[in-house]
Write a protein that holds these residues in place. Structure first.
Motif, PDB file in Angstrom:
ATOM      1  N   ARG A  37       3.385  18.972 -11.636  1.00 53.36           N
ATOM      2  CA  ARG A  37       2.151  19.285 -10.913  1.00 53.36           C
ATOM      3  C   ARG A  37       2.384  19.492  -9.428  1.00 53.36           C
ATOM      4  N   SER A  38       3.521  19.085  -8.919  1.00 54.56           N
ATOM      5  CA  SER A  38       3.819  19.213  -7.493  1.00 54.56           C
ATOM      6  C   SER A  38       5.321  19.092  -7.310  1.00 54.56           C
ATOM      7  N   ASP A  39       5.795  19.341  -6.090  1.00 53.05           N
ATOM      8  CA  ASP A  39       7.226  19.179  -5.818  1.00 53.05           C
ATOM      9  C   ASP A  39       7.677  17.726  -5.988  1.00 53.05           C
ATOM     10  N   PRO A  40       6.935  16.714  -5.480  1.00 55.61           N
ATOM     11  CA  PRO A  40       7.356  15.328  -5.727  1.00 55.61           C
ATOM     12  C   PRO A  40       7.390  14.991  -7.215  1.00 55.61           C
ATOM     13  N   HIS A  41       6.429  15.504  -7.976  1.00 54.82           N
ATOM     14  CA  HIS A  41       6.428  15.264  -9.417  1.00 54.82           C
ATOM     15  C   HIS A  41       7.653  15.893 -10.068  1.00 54.82           C
ATOM     16  N   LEU A  42       8.049  17.075  -9.604  1.00 49.97           N
ATOM     17  CA  LEU A  42       9.252  17.727 -10.119  1.00 49.97           C
ATOM     18  C   LEU A  42      10.483  16.859  -9.846  1.00 49.97           C
ATOM     19  N   ILE A  43      10.577  16.319  -8.639  1.00 46.56           N
ATOM     20  CA  ILE A  43      11.702  15.444  -8.309  1.00 46.56           C
ATOM     21  C   ILE A  43      11.693  14.204  -9.202  1.00 46.56           C
ATOM     22  N   GLY A  86      15.354   2.961  -4.538  1.00 44.74           N
ATOM     23  CA  GLY A  86      14.938   1.955  -5.508  1.00 44.74           C
ATOM     24  C   GLY A  86      13.587   1.345  -5.201  1.00 44.74           C
ATOM     25  N   HIS A  87      12.769   2.015  -4.407  1.00 48.33           N
ATOM     26  CA  HIS A  87      11.472   1.457  -4.028  1.00 48.33           C
ATOM     27  C   HIS A  87      10.443   1.610  -5.144  1.00 48.33           C
ATOM     28  N   VAL A  88      10.501   2.722  -5.864  1.00 49.74           N
ATOM     29  CA  VAL A  88       9.607   2.955  -6.997  1.00 49.74           C
ATOM     30  C   VAL A  88      10.413   3.609  -8.111  1.00 49.74           C
ATOM     31  N   SER A  89       9.872   3.545  -9.309  1.00 46.48           N
ATOM     32  CA  SER A  89      10.511   4.173 -10.466  1.00 46.48           C
ATOM     33  C   SER A  89       9.788   5.461 -10.817  1.00 46.48           C
ATOM     34  N   PRO A  90      10.484   6.418 -11.414  1.00 50.68           N
ATOM     35  CA  PRO A  90       9.788   7.637 -11.838  1.00 50.68           C
ATOM     36  C   PRO A  90       8.835   7.329 -12.974  1.00 50.68           C
ATOM     37  N   PRO A  91       7.659   7.937 -12.981  1.00 47.40           N
ATOM     38  CA  PRO A  91       6.728   7.704 -14.086  1.00 47.40           C
ATOM     39  C   PRO A  91       7.313   8.234 -15.388  1.00 47.40           C
ATOM     40  N   PRO A  92       7.203   7.484 -16.484  1.00 43.60           N
ATOM     41  CA  PRO A  92       7.774   7.941 -17.758  1.00 43.60           C
ATOM     42  C   PRO A  92       7.024   9.150 -18.287  1.00 43.60           C
ATOM     43  N   VAL A  93       7.754  10.017 -18.988  1.00 46.64           N
ATOM     44  CA  VAL A  93       7.160  11.217 -19.592  1.00 46.64           C
ATOM     45  C   VAL A  93       7.681  11.343 -21.013  1.00 46.64           C
ATOM     46  N   SER A  94       6.890  11.982 -21.862  1.00 46.95           N
ATOM     47  CA  SER A  94       7.299  12.177 -23.255  1.00 46.95           C
ATOM     48  C   SER A  94       8.017  13.501 -23.467  1.00 46.95           C
ATOM     49  N   MET A  95       7.882  14.432 -22.526  1.00 42.43           N
ATOM     50  CA  MET A  95       8.512  15.738 -22.661  1.00 42.43           C
ATOM     51  C   MET A  95      10.019  15.620 -22.495  1.00 42.43           C
ATOM     52  N   ALA A 127       0.835  -1.209   0.000  1.00 40.60           N
ATOM     53  CA  ALA A 127       0.000   0.000   0.000  1.00 40.60           C
ATOM     54  C   ALA A 127       0.861   1.247   0.000  1.00 40.60           C
ATOM     55  N   GLN A 128       1.933   1.243   0.789  1.00 47.01           N
ATOM     56  CA  GLN A 128       2.827   2.404   0.816  1.00 47.01           C
ATOM     57  C   GLN A 128       3.517   2.597  -0.530  1.00 47.01           C
ATOM     58  N   LEU A 129       3.879   1.509  -1.181  1.00 49.61           N
ATOM     59  CA  LEU A 129       4.507   1.615  -2.494  1.00 49.61           C
ATOM     60  C   LEU A 129       3.564   2.225  -3.518  1.00 49.61           C
ATOM     61  N   ARG A 130       2.310   1.819  -3.478  1.00 49.00           N
ATOM     62  CA  ARG A 130       1.346   2.351  -4.450  1.00 49.00           C
ATOM     63  C   ARG A 130       1.042   3.819  -4.174  1.00 49.00           C
ATOM     64  N   VAL A 131       0.939   4.169  -2.915  1.00 48.07           N
ATOM     65  CA  VAL A 131       0.753   5.575  -2.560  1.00 48.07           C
ATOM     66  C   VAL A 131       1.968   6.387  -3.010  1.00 48.07           C
ATOM     67  N   GLY A 132       3.167   5.842  -2.772  1.00 48.83           N
ATOM     68  CA  GLY A 132       4.387   6.530  -3.177  1.00 48.83           C
ATOM     69  C   GLY A 132       4.486   6.698  -4.681  1.00 48.83           C
ATOM     70  N   GLN A 133       4.071   5.688  -5.434  1.00 47.12           N
ATOM     71  CA  GLN A 133       4.121   5.787  -6.890  1.00 47.12           C
ATOM     72  C   GLN A 133       3.205   6.887  -7.394  1.00 47.12           C
ATOM     73  N   LEU A 134       2.012   6.976  -6.812  1.00 54.18           N
ATOM     74  CA  LEU A 134       1.076   8.032  -7.224  1.00 54.18           C
ATOM     75  C   LEU A 134       1.546   9.400  -6.759  1.00 54.18           C
ATOM     76  N   LEU A 135       2.238   9.465  -5.615  1.00 58.01           N
ATOM     77  CA  LEU A 135       2.811  10.734  -5.154  1.00 58.01           C
ATOM     78  C   LEU A 135       3.741  11.309  -6.209  1.00 58.01           C
ATOM     79  N   LEU A 136       4.507  10.448  -6.878  1.00 60.04           N
ATOM     80  CA  LEU A 136       5.472  10.905  -7.883  1.00 60.04           C
ATOM     81  C   LEU A 136       4.807  11.416  -9.152  1.00 60.04           C
ATOM     82  N   THR A 137       3.537  11.096  -9.359  1.00 62.83           N
ATOM     83  CA  THR A 137       2.831  11.586 -10.553  1.00 62.83           C
ATOM     84  C   THR A 137       2.256  12.975 -10.349  1.00 62.83           C
TER      85      THR A 137
END
Length: 311
Positions: free
Chosen positions: A280-286, A222-231, A167-177
């Motif tokens: 969209r947010s500071d975590p997304h920027l990171i 290494g717990h989650v990967s950054p979401p891929p982007v096309s930009m 659950a924490q991993l899934r929350v963390g993955q969405l935090l990065l988006t």
């Protein structure tokens, strides 16, 4: 110890301060006359609110401006040395006061509605001075930090970190988006309070009190990967990279140019970078910075190779 959400009492109009709007609209009220407002950057305000617990009075939040206002009694005796980025709003300055029922959304809303108590200026000052809550002022890590060290998150993950729950991993993955707490809750079908509890647990696990530092800890470990982007990555100057390193907790404000060390100017530069990078947010920027590999070793090799998968 788990922080329990306080039950919201049923309040009548007679329990409300006189400056509360008696309508369904957000109306202006004057600082220094009706109350004393302390403006706090969102990354500091949320952990400060958690630390204050039931001693907290009315608190306004605004996700669009990423600022919170702690409303204190107008006759409060205030300390003089508030941390950088925290501002006592000038007397006569108007701020929007929403209806009591406005407790969410992107614009101004109640993080803590009035009628539940009063914030002590001394308590708020003490909590905001806690170095564990500061975005750009944390001290370097000690030689042998404890498991819950509060020094800045470094690119190298701690040896043999305790595994996060699925659950924490899934929350963390969405935090990065760049998803908000409410959007994460809707996506996962969870109450918002549970999502915030997971984010708090992640922060405590890695000594990462801010959302940006939690993103760094999740990526660097290494717990989650950054979401891929096309930009494609924008061209960033060395000063921009220095700001990103401080935001991520990889370095302290001492590594910033002197003209950016006032926290207000630093936050303005972060806002500019978010706009330039489409974050969209500071975590997304990171996460974007990690995906573009703009900061060395921000992302762990396992995550970079795609071998680390969510369960």
């Amino acid at each position: 110890m788990t922080t329990r959400a306080r039950p919201r009492p049923v309040l009548s109009r007679w329990d409300m301060p006189h400056w509360m709007p008696d309508s369904s609209q957000t109306l202006p009220a004057r600082c220094g006359e009706d109350f004393t407002a302390i403006r706090v950057p969102a990354d500091l305000a949320r952990p400060a609110l958690t630390a204050l617990g039931p001693r907290t009075g009315p608190v306004l939040a605004n996700k669009t401006t990423r600022t919170w206002h702690f409303l204190l009694p107008s006759d409060s005796i205030l300390p003089a040395d508030w941390p950088h980025g925290v501002r006592v709003m000038p007397k006569g300055r108007s701020i929007g006061i929403p209806p009591l029922t406005t407790t969410g959304g992107l614009d101004v809303h109640w993080a803590v509605p009035p009628g539940q108590g009063s914030t002590s200026p001394a308590d708020l000052h003490r909590v905001l001075r806690d170095p564990r809550l500061l975005t750009a002022r944390a001290a370097p890590a000690p030689a042998e930090p404890p498991a819950a060290a509060t020094a800045p998150v470094r690119a190298a993950a701690p040896a043999q970190p305790r595994p996060l729950t699925s659950a924490q991993l899934r929350v963390g993955q969405l935090l990065l988006t760049g998803a908000s707490d409410a959007q994460i809750a809707e996506e996962l079908g969870l109450p918002v309070g549970i999502v915030r509890r997971h984010l708090t647990s992640i922060g405590r696990r890695f000594g990462a009190p801010t959302a940006a530092r939690r993103a760094t800890a999740l990526l660097a470990g290494g717990h989650v990967s950054p979401p891929p982007v096309s930009m494609l990555a924008p061209d960033l100057a060395e000063t921009d990279l220095a700001v990103l390193r401080v935001l991520a907790g990889l370095t302290t404000e001492d590594d910033l140019p002197e003209d950016l060390r006032p926290t207000g100017l630093f936050l303005d530069r972060v806002d500019e970078l978010r706009e330039r990078c489409g974050a969209r947010s500071d975590p997304h920027l990171i996460a974007l910075v990690a995906f573009w590999e703009l900061l060395p070793n921000l992302i762990a090799p396992a995550a970079a190779s795609g071998k680390e998968q969510l369960p």
